[in-house]
Design a protein around this motif. Structure first.
Motif, PDB file in Angstrom:
ATOM      1  N   PRO A 176      11.911  36.213   2.987  1.00 49.33           N
ATOM      2  CA  PRO A 176      12.601  35.330   2.789  1.00 49.33           C
ATOM      3  C   PRO A 176      11.438  33.923   1.806  1.00 49.33           C
ATOM      4  N   ALA A 177      10.429  33.751   3.182  1.00 52.41           N
ATOM      5  CA  ALA A 177       9.686  32.089   2.357  1.00 52.41           C
ATOM      6  C   ALA A 177       9.228  32.158   1.004  1.00 52.41           C
ATOM      7  N   GLY A 178       8.413  33.856   0.357  1.00 53.85           N
ATOM      8  CA  GLY A 178       8.827  33.926  -1.229  1.00 53.85           C
ATOM      9  C   GLY A 178       9.470  33.813  -1.993  1.00 53.85           C
ATOM     10  N   ILE A 179      10.552  33.687  -2.038  1.00 47.15           N
ATOM     11  CA  ILE A 179      11.887  33.769  -3.097  1.00 47.15           C
ATOM     12  C   ILE A 179      12.193  32.378  -3.159  1.00 47.15           C
ATOM     13  N   SER A 180      12.656  32.334  -4.519  1.00 47.55           N
ATOM     14  CA  SER A 180      13.130  30.773  -4.912  1.00 47.55           C
ATOM     15  C   SER A 180      14.564  30.560  -5.053  1.00 47.55           C
ATOM     16  N   ALA A 181      14.862  31.979  -5.333  1.00 50.70           N
ATOM     17  CA  ALA A 181      16.394  32.304  -6.077  1.00 50.70           C
ATOM     18  C   ALA A 181      16.488  33.895  -6.115  1.00 50.70           C
ATOM     19  N   VAL A 182      18.032  33.750  -6.133  1.00 48.22           N
ATOM     20  CA  VAL A 182      18.368  34.822  -5.966  1.00 48.22           C
ATOM     21  C   VAL A 182      20.257  35.259  -7.181  1.00 48.22           C
ATOM     22  N   GLU A 183      19.498  36.795  -7.893  1.00 52.45           N
ATOM     23  CA  GLU A 183      20.726  36.512  -8.975  1.00 52.45           C
ATOM     24  C   GLU A 183      21.602  38.365  -8.465  1.00 52.45           C
ATOM     25  N   GLY A 184      23.040  37.540  -9.253  1.00 57.17           N
ATOM     26  CA  GLY A 184      23.118  39.347  -8.805  1.00 57.17           C
ATOM     27  C   GLY A 184      24.044  39.378  -8.158  1.00 57.17           C
ATOM     28  N   THR A 185      24.935  40.688  -7.589  1.00 60.49           N
ATOM     29  CA  THR A 185      25.840  40.612  -6.500  1.00 60.49           C
ATOM     30  C   THR A 185      25.454  42.711  -6.104  1.00 60.49           C
ATOM     31  N   VAL A 241       9.191  38.414 -15.326  1.00 64.77           N
ATOM     32  CA  VAL A 241       8.287  39.565 -15.691  1.00 64.77           C
ATOM     33  C   VAL A 241       8.975  39.900 -14.190  1.00 64.77           C
ATOM     34  N   VAL A 242       9.182  41.317 -14.016  1.00 64.55           N
ATOM     35  CA  VAL A 242       9.270  42.169 -13.516  1.00 64.55           C
ATOM     36  C   VAL A 242       8.707  43.036 -12.806  1.00 64.55           C
ATOM     37  N   ILE A 243       7.605  42.997 -11.664  1.00 67.09           N
ATOM     38  CA  ILE A 243       6.809  42.912 -11.399  1.00 67.09           C
ATOM     39  C   ILE A 243       6.773  44.450 -10.130  1.00 67.09           C
ATOM     40  N   ALA A 244       8.129  44.331  -9.266  1.00 69.46           N
ATOM     41  CA  ALA A 244       8.820  45.545  -8.609  1.00 69.46           C
ATOM     42  C   ALA A 244       9.522  45.960  -8.224  1.00 69.46           C
ATOM     43  N   ARG A 245      10.317  46.898  -8.076  1.00 68.86           N
ATOM     44  CA  ARG A 245      11.911  47.073  -7.539  1.00 68.86           C
ATOM     45  C   ARG A 245      11.725  47.769  -6.134  1.00 68.86           C
ATOM     46  N   GLY A 246      12.666  47.293  -5.409  1.00 67.36           N
ATOM     47  CA  GLY A 246      12.681  47.796  -3.963  1.00 67.36           C
ATOM     48  C   GLY A 246      13.907  47.865  -3.327  1.00 67.36           C
ATOM     49  N   LEU A 247      14.227  48.477  -2.399  1.00 62.30           N
ATOM     50  CA  LEU A 247      15.688  48.377  -1.316  1.00 62.30           C
ATOM     51  C   LEU A 247      15.683  46.513  -0.949  1.00 62.30           C
ATOM     52  N   VAL A 248      16.550  46.519  -0.746  1.00 60.62           N
ATOM     53  CA  VAL A 248      16.912  45.158   0.160  1.00 60.62           C
ATOM     54  C   VAL A 248      17.407  45.406   0.826  1.00 60.62           C
ATOM     55  N   ASN A 249      16.924  44.599   1.983  1.00 55.18           N
ATOM     56  CA  ASN A 249      17.460  44.616   3.896  1.00 55.18           C
ATOM     57  C   ASN A 249      18.752  43.358   3.431  1.00 55.18           C
ATOM     58  N   TYR A 250      19.131  43.023   2.583  1.00 58.01           N
ATOM     59  CA  TYR A 250      20.542  41.994   3.000  1.00 58.01           C
ATOM     60  C   TYR A 250      21.451  42.197   1.601  1.00 58.01           C
ATOM     61  N   ASP A 251      22.358  41.425   2.187  1.00 56.98           N
ATOM     62  CA  ASP A 251      23.504  41.233   1.171  1.00 56.98           C
ATOM     63  C   ASP A 251      23.034  39.837   0.084  1.00 56.98           C
ATOM     64  N   ALA A 252      24.024  40.419  -0.537  1.00 60.31           N
ATOM     65  CA  ALA A 252      22.580  38.713  -2.005  1.00 60.31           C
ATOM     66  C   ALA A 252      24.183  37.761  -1.266  1.00 60.31           C
ATOM     67  N   ALA A 253      25.064  38.025  -1.178  1.00 60.72           N
ATOM     68  CA  ALA A 253      25.915  36.325  -0.077  1.00 60.72           C
ATOM     69  C   ALA A 253      24.676  36.328   1.012  1.00 60.72           C
ATOM     70  N   GLU A 254      24.490  37.050   1.843  1.00 63.59           N
ATOM     71  CA  GLU A 254      23.510  36.419   3.065  1.00 63.59           C
ATOM     72  C   GLU A 254      22.230  35.453   2.448  1.00 63.59           C
ATOM     73  N   LEU A 255      21.355  35.870   1.650  1.00 65.30           N
ATOM     74  CA  LEU A 255      20.298  35.115   0.583  1.00 65.30           C
ATOM     75  C   LEU A 255      19.898  33.794   1.352  1.00 65.30           C
ATOM     76  N   PRO A 256      20.445  33.369   0.303  1.00 60.61           N
ATOM     77  CA  PRO A 256      20.744  32.349  -0.494  1.00 60.61           C
ATOM     78  C   PRO A 256      20.071  30.909   1.213  1.00 60.61           C
ATOM     79  N   ASP A 257      20.718  30.695   2.094  1.00 60.35           N
ATOM     80  CA  ASP A 257      20.403  30.048   3.008  1.00 60.35           C
ATOM     81  C   ASP A 257      19.311  30.873   3.765  1.00 60.35           C
TER      82      ASP A 257
END
Length: 373
Positions: free
Chosen positions: A303-312, A327-343
């Motif tokens: 989480p420390a390296g993320i500055s913003a979240v887009e999409g649902t 630039v899209v550098i990678a793709r991965g399987l996320v461990n959180y819902d989009a609504a959880e991440l901003p906090d």
């Protein structure tokens, strides 16, 4: 001396996936029986020698055009699905008759993207293929056009063939086209030369690769075949690209068409489909430090390296990891819902665990579920 003229990658292959396109099987909206028999005869000749063969065949939509009174491939999805529904049965009947002449049985396998992206579906599909081959049946694969929606389509059977090659653990992929190989320009124009071997992406840089075919019944062109070859060779699977008319020579190992040499080793299945069979359901904006950690150290994304979240999106969905430059550098399987991440953004997992509980001491994207693009 004769063996020296044959490609060892082909001769030694114990399991082969062969892909044929609509333009190589049909004419004027009807199945061309002569072309189909030529293909079946070549596969049967290899099958009789003990090689297991999986056939990925387009042609269902094209075969359904004439019976439905359609002059060209429909543009809307509903009519395409209707044509596929009519044509798939006709196509399988022709294959069944042609293979029966060689004492071989066929089995129909219709796949959707879910079958190669969801692990439970993937395992089930693999077991089906393994049992069919064990019983001496020739599996004939197509995308399940009748039920697939625009959002969950492979888009072309070239990519389906490459992913199927990985799914069934094949030793070789043969892509059949209406062109006899990869050229350094438009093969219809004088002065162009066939490329006999491709050993990596650098060999493709000088080439002008066409996007669409001229038949009007298929969805792929040379570009889709090159992309499919890249998927397979990245997973350690060699690829032969040639015309359907030279399938017999290709399966005998004669040096026809273009041979794409493997560029990598067999990859974990989820990484292959993550890179080539998914699209990001959202975007995670990374800071410079996180970009370096992901690319250079192959670290998990925190989480420390993320500055913003887009999409649902929901936990388990594929998401794109984006640099500050967009630039899209990678793709991965996320461990959180989009609504959880901003906090959680910009905070360490240790602090999050202390404040919110041990469940939050997890990566946003684990490195084992992440592929660089």
């Amino acid at each position: 001396m004769r063996d020296l003229l044959h490609r060892p990658e082909v001769v030694k292959a114990a399991r082969i996936v062969v892909k044929v396109g609509s333009s190589s099987l049909t004419q004027r909206g009807r199945i061309d029986l002569e072309r189909l028999r030529l293909l079946v005869d070549a596969i049967a000749a290899r099958r009789v020698k003990g090689t297991e063969v999986v056939l990925v065949s387009s042609g269902a939509i094209a075969a359904g055009l004439a019976p439905m009174g359609l002059r060209s491939r429909p543009k809307d999805l509903a009519t395409q699905q209707a044509a596929a529904s009519v044509g798939q049965g006709l196509l399988m009947a022709r294959y069944s008759d042609a293979f029966a002449a060689h004492g071989l049985k066929v089995g129909q396998v219709l796949l959707t993207v879910d079958d190669v992206t969801r692990r439970s579906h993937y395992r089930n599909a693999y077991r089906t293929f393994a049992r069919l081959l064990e019983l001496g049946v020739v599996p004939i694969v197509n995308e399940n056009d009748t039920v697939a929606t625009t959002e969950i389509r492979f888009g072309d059977n070239d990519r389906l063939a490459a992913l199927t090659s990985h799914l069934v653990h094949t030793d070789l992929l043969v892509l059949l086209s209406d062109v006899d190989g990869l050229y350094d320009g438009d093969p219809r124009k004088p002065g162009t030369t066939m490329i006999t071997d491709v050993r990596g992406p650098a060999d493709l840089l000088p080439l002008k690769i066409g996007r669409t075919g001229s038949s009007g019944v298929g969805t792929g062109g040379m570009q889709t075949k090159v992309e499919a070859a890249a998927i397979a060779t990245e997973a350690g699977i060699p690829v032969v690209l040639t015309s359907a008319g030279r399938v017999g020579e290709a399966l005998r190992g004669e040096p026809v068409g273009t041979l794409f040499h493997p560029t990598g080793r067999r990859r974990k299945t989820r990484l292959l489909w993550l890179a080539h069979a998914t699209s990001g359901q959202g975007r995670l904006q990374l800071d410079d430090g996180a970009v370096r950690a992901v690319i250079e150290r192959r670290s998990s994304l925190l989480p420390a390296g993320i500055s913003a979240v887009e999409g649902t999106f929901s936990a388990g969905d594929p998401v794109d990891l984006v640099s500050p430059a967009g630039v899209v550098i990678a793709r991965g399987l996320v461990n959180y819902d989009a609504a959880e991440l901003p906090d959680l953004l910009g905070r360490s997992t240790r602090d999050l665990a202390r404040e919110l509980g041990a469940a939050y001491e997890r990566e946003v994207v684990h490195r084992d579920d992440l592929v660089l693009l």
